[in-house]
Write an enzyme that holds these catalytic residues in place. Structure first.
Site, PDB file in Angstrom:
ATOM      1  N   HIS A  65       0.978  -1.332   0.062  1.00  0.00           N
ATOM      2  CA  HIS A  65      -0.086   0.056   0.008  1.00  0.00           C
ATOM      3  C   HIS A  65       0.931   1.228  -0.159  1.00  0.00           C
ATOM      4  O   HIS A  65       2.053   1.299   0.641  1.00  0.00           O
ATOM      5  CB  HIS A  65      -0.848   0.031   1.176  1.00  0.00           C
ATOM      6  CG  HIS A  65      -2.136  -0.715   1.142  1.00  0.00           C
ATOM      7  ND1 HIS A  65      -2.933  -1.169   2.026  1.00  0.00           N
ATOM      8  CD2 HIS A  65      -2.764  -1.322  -0.252  1.00  0.00           C
ATOM      9  CE1 HIS A  65      -4.032  -1.912   1.641  1.00  0.00           C
ATOM     10  NE2 HIS A  65      -3.754  -1.799   0.434  1.00  0.00           N
ATOM     11  N   ASP A  67       1.085   4.192   1.350  1.00  0.00           N
ATOM     12  CA  ASP A  67       1.587   4.794   2.372  1.00  0.00           C
ATOM     13  C   ASP A  67       2.717   3.956   3.357  1.00  0.00           C
ATOM     14  O   ASP A  67       2.872   4.417   4.270  1.00  0.00           O
ATOM     15  CB  ASP A  67       0.401   5.193   3.572  1.00  0.00           C
ATOM     16  CG  ASP A  67      -0.358   3.634   3.944  1.00  0.00           C
ATOM     17  OD1 ASP A  67      -0.685   2.947   2.911  1.00  0.00           O
ATOM     18  OD2 ASP A  67      -0.917   3.931   5.199  1.00  0.00           O
ATOM     19  N   HIS A 144      -4.679  -8.327   6.389  1.00  0.00           N
ATOM     20  CA  HIS A 144      -5.016  -7.079   5.953  1.00  0.00           C
ATOM     21  C   HIS A 144      -5.753  -7.209   4.632  1.00  0.00           C
ATOM     22  O   HIS A 144      -6.160  -8.350   4.239  1.00  0.00           O
ATOM     23  CB  HIS A 144      -3.460  -6.278   5.753  1.00  0.00           C
ATOM     24  CG  HIS A 144      -3.870  -4.830   5.454  1.00  0.00           C
ATOM     25  ND1 HIS A 144      -4.784  -3.935   6.040  1.00  0.00           N
ATOM     26  CD2 HIS A 144      -3.261  -3.994   4.728  1.00  0.00           C
ATOM     27  CE1 HIS A 144      -4.597  -2.700   5.580  1.00  0.00           C
ATOM     28  NE2 HIS A 144      -3.788  -2.645   4.718  1.00  0.00           N
ATOM     29  N   ASP A 214      -0.187  -2.894   9.037  1.00  0.00           N
ATOM     30  CA  ASP A 214      -1.570  -2.818   8.979  1.00  0.00           C
ATOM     31  C   ASP A 214      -2.214  -4.428   9.106  1.00  0.00           C
ATOM     32  O   ASP A 214      -1.809  -5.483   8.395  1.00  0.00           O
ATOM     33  CB  ASP A 214      -2.007  -2.406   7.652  1.00  0.00           C
ATOM     34  CG  ASP A 214      -1.638  -0.981   7.381  1.00  0.00           C
ATOM     35  OD1 ASP A 214      -0.810  -0.622   8.329  1.00  0.00           O
ATOM     36  OD2 ASP A 214      -2.160  -0.519   6.089  1.00  0.00           O
ATOM     37  N   HIS A 272      -0.094   4.409  13.223  1.00  0.00           N
ATOM     38  CA  HIS A 272      -1.161   4.283  11.979  1.00  0.00           C
ATOM     39  C   HIS A 272      -2.365   4.724  12.326  1.00  0.00           C
ATOM     40  O   HIS A 272      -3.361   4.190  11.902  1.00  0.00           O
ATOM     41  CB  HIS A 272      -0.932   2.858  11.753  1.00  0.00           C
ATOM     42  CG  HIS A 272      -1.422   2.813  10.149  1.00  0.00           C
ATOM     43  ND1 HIS A 272      -2.695   2.446   9.928  1.00  0.00           N
ATOM     44  CD2 HIS A 272      -0.812   2.837   8.910  1.00  0.00           C
ATOM     45  CE1 HIS A 272      -2.758   2.488   8.469  1.00  0.00           C
ATOM     46  NE2 HIS A 272      -1.652   2.566   7.996  1.00  0.00           N
TER      47      HIS A 272
HETATM   48 ZN   LIG Z   1      -2.511  -1.163   4.218  1.00  0.00          ZN
END
Ligand SMILES: [Zn+2]
Length: 306
Positions: A65, A67, A144, A214, A272
């Site tokens: 992802h 980020d 995730h 995550d 996060h």
């Molecule tokens: Zn993620």
């Protein structure tokens, strides 16, 4: 002087906001730097936190992802222009990650004065992907929306301490010190066995740090990090958004605290955070109700583990 320190460079989810940058941490183990995730602005944050580019040897990417990995082109370009001459930067990622980063970095960072290497891991497996004489890095699965991996940084079992006066009393030769420190008894020339416990005192505790990027709340994560000293666990939301957390593959602060408690961790660090929150007081309150030794991460925080 700390030998094992975690520097928090980016503690927010999604794109940079005025409060938080996307995920990035740098673990400093005896002056060797290991980056975990590489959100945008990683190279600026390294400089701000006085982390030397030349010491960075390994980058671990938890998942694909943006980020968590879009800082790579900026970081590698900056390293190429300033600060790192020679040596190797190893990017630990999945096969898909290596394929994508090879293309992006191959285009933007063609001429680096150091080698960029890729080490591929299976995001579903638990495996040791880095090992030195004192430290290991082991992967474990997270849960995730896309394949996602956690990383455990663990010191190896340390050596016992010699009791100087006892060792001198028995005239133990220096050549036998190493074996005794790793736990062996010692036998005198006359054949008398001196037990290890007489010659040594216990080793210092080995310290560990787990990075849970995550993930939805899942008890398997607690089992993967069982006995960890300091646990970083994402806490994107608070309890009032627990449905959203589940749907988006994320956790709440109290779920992170339940993982820390089940794992028997000593300390919990939350991060996060969703940009919907103006601060993290509610996250902290909810987590501390379950696991009191909790802190919230912020850009510039550094925690000495050793
Ligand atoms: Zn993620």
């Amino acid at each position: 002087m700390s030998q094992f320190k975690v520097n928090y460079l980016g503690c927010g989810s999604a794109t940079p906001t005025l409060r938080h940058l996307p995920s990035c941490q740098v673990i400093d183990y005896r002056d060797n730097l290991f980056m975990v995730d590489c959100g945008e602005c990683a190279q600026l944050s390294m400089r701000r936190q006085r982390l030397k580019y030349s010491r960075l040897g390994h980058i671990f990417i938890s998942h694909l992802h943006g980020d968590h990995c879009l800082g790579l082109p900026g970081l590698i370009s900056t390293l190429a222009l300033t600060g790192k001459e020679g040596g190797v930067v190893t990017i630990h990622t999945t096969a898909d990650g290596a394929d994508i980063f090879r293309r992006i970095l191959g285009f933007f960072c063609r001429e680096t004065p150091f080698d960029v290497r890729y080490e591929i891991f299976d995001p579903k497996a638990t495996s040791t992907i880095f090992e030195s004489d004192a430290l290991t890095v082991t992967t474990f699965p997270l849960y995730h929306r896309v394949p996602c991996t956690g990383f455990m940084f663990a010191e190896k079992q340390k050596l016992r301490h010699l009791k100087g006066d006892v060792v001198r009393f028995y005239n133990v030769p220096v050549r036998d010190y190493a074996r005794i420190k790793s736990g062996d008894d010692w036998v005198t020339e006359e054949g008398r066995v001196i037990p290890n416990a007489v010659l040594t005192s216990p080793a210092d505790a080995a310290v560990s740090y787990a990075y849970c990027s995550d993930t939805v709340y899942d008890e398997r994560v607690a089992r993967s990090v069982e006995g960890v000293h300091t646990l970083y666990h994402e806490a994107t939301y608070t309890d009032d958004y627990s449905d959203k957390a589940r749907k988006r593959g994320h956790s709440t602060a109290s779920e992170a605290a339940r993982i820390a408690r089940a794992a028997g961790a000593t300390q919990l660090v939350l991060g996060h955070f969703s940009k919907r929150y103006a601060d993290e007081r509610q996250h902290l309150r909810e987590a501390q109700a379950i696991f009191p030794n909790t802190v919230t991460a912020y850009e510039g925080l550094a925690i000495d583990l050793l």
